[in-house]
Enzyme design. Structure first.
Site, short mmCIF file in Angstrom:
data_model
loop_
_atom_site.label_atom_id
_atom_site.label_comp_id
_atom_site.label_asym_id
_atom_site.label_seq_id
_atom_site.Cartn_x
_atom_site.Cartn_y
_atom_site.Cartn_z
N LYS A 141 14.92 47.18 8.17
CA LYS A 141 14.29 48.33 7.53
C LYS A 141 13.06 47.92 6.72
CE LYS A 141 17.99 49.69 5.15
NZ LYS A 141 19.05 48.74 5.56
N ARG A 185 22.18 56.55 1.09
CA ARG A 185 23.26 55.71 1.59
C ARG A 185 24.60 56.43 1.56
NH1 ARG A 185 20.44 50.54 0.36
NH2 ARG A 185 21.66 48.79 1.13
N ARG A 228 18.64 34.91 5.98
CA ARG A 228 17.81 35.41 4.88
C ARG A 228 18.30 34.86 3.55
NH1 ARG A 228 17.27 41.81 4.06
NH2 ARG A 228 19.23 41.59 2.94
N ARG A 245 18.53 35.40 -1.93
CA ARG A 245 19.06 36.67 -2.43
C ARG A 245 20.55 36.53 -2.66
NH1 ARG A 245 17.69 42.51 0.24
NH2 ARG A 245 19.85 42.97 -0.27
N ARG A 263 29.29 44.46 2.14
CA ARG A 263 28.18 45.41 2.33
C ARG A 263 28.27 46.08 3.69
NH1 ARG A 263 23.77 41.39 1.49
NH2 ARG A 263 22.27 43.02 1.97
P1 AMP Z 1 19.18 46.74 -0.10
O1 AMP Z 1 18.08 45.86 -0.56
O2 AMP Z 1 18.70 48.09 0.37
O3 AMP Z 1 20.08 46.08 0.91
O4 AMP Z 1 20.10 47.05 -1.38
C1 AMP Z 1 20.76 46.02 -2.07
C2 AMP Z 1 21.86 46.60 -2.95
O5 AMP Z 1 21.30 47.53 -3.89
C3 AMP Z 1 22.94 47.40 -2.22
O6 AMP Z 1 23.95 46.56 -1.68
C4 AMP Z 1 23.45 48.31 -3.33
O7 AMP Z 1 24.30 47.60 -4.22
C5 AMP Z 1 22.18 48.64 -4.10
N1 AMP Z 1 21.52 49.85 -3.55
C6 AMP Z 1 20.32 49.93 -2.92
N2 AMP Z 1 20.04 51.18 -2.55
C7 AMP Z 1 21.10 51.94 -2.93
C8 AMP Z 1 21.43 53.32 -2.81
N3 AMP Z 1 20.62 54.18 -2.18
N4 AMP Z 1 22.62 53.73 -3.32
C9 AMP Z 1 23.45 52.89 -3.95
N5 AMP Z 1 23.21 51.57 -4.09
C10 AMP Z 1 22.04 51.09 -3.58
#
Ligand code: AMP
Length: 189
Positions: free
Chosen positions: A14, A89, A128, A134, A145
């Protein structure tokens, strides 16, 4: 306004594809994950709250996330539209996004579902984690996740199909081919 939801499991590409869409269509980019990581880095109260959830592979509560999203969305001026990366999400977030956009005379133009097989997602995220450090890209948290994705996020596929916004993208293969498929979906919407 071109409002794009880029959707997919963690590791589906993404972020990479969002950068390309931003360059081509001049839209603003909201990555909720990036917003939260910046808050953590800056040591804010929101960052401290978010860290507990992120490190556990869990989602931040909907109400908090929706507030953050509206705040970032309204900070853009002269916008051509937004690519939403990592949001929504949950069904509740999708409904809140629909209401937020409707309140501003807008709507989601298209939802792009980047589909990538599970073994490939796992391999990409572990790689990654080694490269970027990260904290949530370790095997145990990745598994959590992916579970959260299947249980809470994947139901959005049917939700957006019902809305008539859904577009499937094969997220496995050459980056340029994936970008071309995305552009076709955006332009054919
Ligand atoms: P990402 O970088 O999009 O993979 O997000 C990393 C982490 O941030 C996720 O595993 C969630 O803990 C939190 N997070 C990101 N976006 C959301 C969202 N829309 N709703 C809830 N938690 C989020």
């Amino acid at each position: 306004m071109l409002n794009i939801v880029i959707f997919g499991a963690p590791g589906s590409g993404k972020g990479t594809q969002s950068e390309r869409i931003v360059e081509k269509y001049g839209v603003n980019h909201i990555s909720t994950g990036d917003v939260l990581r910046a808050e953590i880095k800056n040591g804010t109260e929101l960052g401290r709250t978010a860290k507990g959830y992120i490190d556990n592979g869990q989602l931040i509560p909907d109400a908090l996330m929706v507030d953050i999203l509206a705040h970032v969305f309204d900070s853009f001026t002269d916008s051509k539209g937004v690519i939403f990366d990592g949001f929504p999400r949950t069904i509740a977030q999708a409904e809140a996004l629909k209401a937020m956009l409707a309140g501003r005379g807008q709507e989601v133009s298209v939802m792009l579902d980047l589909e990538v097989p599970e073994d490939e997602l796992m391999a990409r995220l572990i790689k990654r984690g080694k490269e970027s450090g990260r904290a949530d890209d370790n095997e145990e948290t990745i598994k959590k996740r992916l579970d959260v994705y299947h249980n809470q996020t994947a139901p959005l596929i049917d939700w957006y199909k019902k809305e008539g916004k859904y577009s499937h993208i094969n997220g496995l293969g050459e980056l340029d081919r994936i970008t071309a498929d995305i552009c076709k979906a955006i332009e054919g919407r």
